[in-house]
Design a protein around this motif. Structure first.
Motif, short mmCIF file in Angstrom:
data_model
loop_
_atom_site.label_atom_id
_atom_site.label_comp_id
_atom_site.label_asym_id
_atom_site.label_seq_id
_atom_site.Cartn_x
_atom_site.Cartn_y
_atom_site.Cartn_z
N ALA A 130 -8.67 17.19 -53.21
CA ALA A 130 -8.84 16.37 -54.41
C ALA A 130 -10.30 16.26 -54.79
O ALA A 130 -10.63 16.07 -55.97
N LYS A 131 -11.18 16.34 -53.81
CA LYS A 131 -12.61 16.29 -54.05
C LYS A 131 -13.26 17.67 -54.03
O LYS A 131 -14.48 17.77 -54.16
N ASN A 132 -12.45 18.70 -53.85
CA ASN A 132 -12.96 20.07 -53.75
C ASN A 132 -14.05 20.18 -52.69
O ASN A 132 -15.07 20.84 -52.89
N THR A 133 -13.81 19.55 -51.57
CA THR A 133 -14.83 19.43 -50.54
C THR A 133 -14.26 19.75 -49.17
O THR A 133 -13.14 19.36 -48.84
N VAL A 134 -15.03 20.47 -48.38
CA VAL A 134 -14.72 20.71 -46.99
C VAL A 134 -15.86 20.15 -46.15
O VAL A 134 -17.02 20.17 -46.57
N TYR A 135 -15.51 19.63 -44.98
CA TYR A 135 -16.47 18.96 -44.12
C TYR A 135 -16.54 19.64 -42.76
O TYR A 135 -15.57 20.24 -42.30
N LEU A 136 -17.67 19.51 -42.14
CA LEU A 136 -17.82 19.89 -40.75
C LEU A 136 -18.51 18.74 -40.03
O LEU A 136 -19.70 18.52 -40.21
N GLN A 137 -17.73 18.01 -39.24
CA GLN A 137 -18.28 16.95 -38.42
C GLN A 137 -18.77 17.55 -37.13
O GLN A 137 -18.00 18.18 -36.40
N MET A 138 -20.03 17.36 -36.83
CA MET A 138 -20.66 17.96 -35.66
C MET A 138 -21.15 16.85 -34.75
O MET A 138 -22.05 16.09 -35.11
N ASN A 139 -20.54 16.75 -33.59
CA ASN A 139 -20.91 15.76 -32.59
C ASN A 139 -21.47 16.45 -31.36
O ASN A 139 -21.21 17.64 -31.13
N GLY A 140 -22.19 15.71 -30.57
CA GLY A 140 -22.75 16.26 -29.35
C GLY A 140 -23.60 17.50 -29.60
O GLY A 140 -23.48 18.49 -28.87
N LEU A 141 -24.44 17.44 -30.60
CA LEU A 141 -25.21 18.61 -30.99
C LEU A 141 -26.17 19.05 -29.89
O LEU A 141 -26.73 18.23 -29.17
N LYS A 142 -26.32 20.36 -29.79
CA LYS A 142 -27.18 20.98 -28.80
C LYS A 142 -28.25 21.81 -29.51
O LYS A 142 -28.03 22.25 -30.63
N PRO A 143 -29.38 22.04 -28.86
CA PRO A 143 -30.39 22.91 -29.49
C PRO A 143 -29.84 24.27 -29.89
O PRO A 143 -30.30 24.85 -30.89
#
Length: 123
Positions: free
Chosen positions: A75-88
């Motif tokens: 409906a918002k023409n949007t895709v998300y990527l939730q990124m947790n525990g990020l590493k170098p």
């Protein structure tokens, strides 16, 4: 023609989180499979996560399983990527892409690409 614009990148400390967004314009990307790719300097572009148009099927690279979550809001023409525990090792330019193919993991099948957003994870 579909234009994809990523946002949400930035500089974070290891262990932190970011949520990337990709918004489509021109034409909606409903019924497109969507993928997030990343490319680090000197490295090949790799598929990080992908999602079918309905959201019922997802794919994750082994390196991000359990840490990243892909979702979409058509409906918002949007895709998300939730990124947790990020590493170098996650440091890269992240790209949003769209495919009309049924196989969301077919790397050669993506038709439209965003311009990327930088994610930098400090150690």
């Amino acid at each position: 023609q579909v234009q994809l614009v990523e946002s949400g990148g930035g500089l974070v400390q290891a262990g932190g989180s970011l949520r990337l967004s990709c918004t489509a314009s021109g034409r909606t990307f409903s019924r497109y499979g969507m993928g997030w790719f990343r490319q680090a300097p000197g490295k090949e572009r790799e598929l990080v996560a992908a999602i079918s148009w309905s959201g019922d099927v997802t794919y994750y690279a082994d390196s991000v399983k359990g840490r990243f979550t892909i979702s979409r809001d058509n409906a918002k023409n949007t895709v998300y990527l939730q990124m947790n525990g990020l590493k170098p090792e996650d440091t890269a330019v992240y790209y949003c892409a769209a495919t009309k193919r049924l196989s969301i993991s077919a790397l050669g099948g993506y038709d439209y690409w965003g311009q990327g957003t930088q994610v930098t994870v400090s150690s």
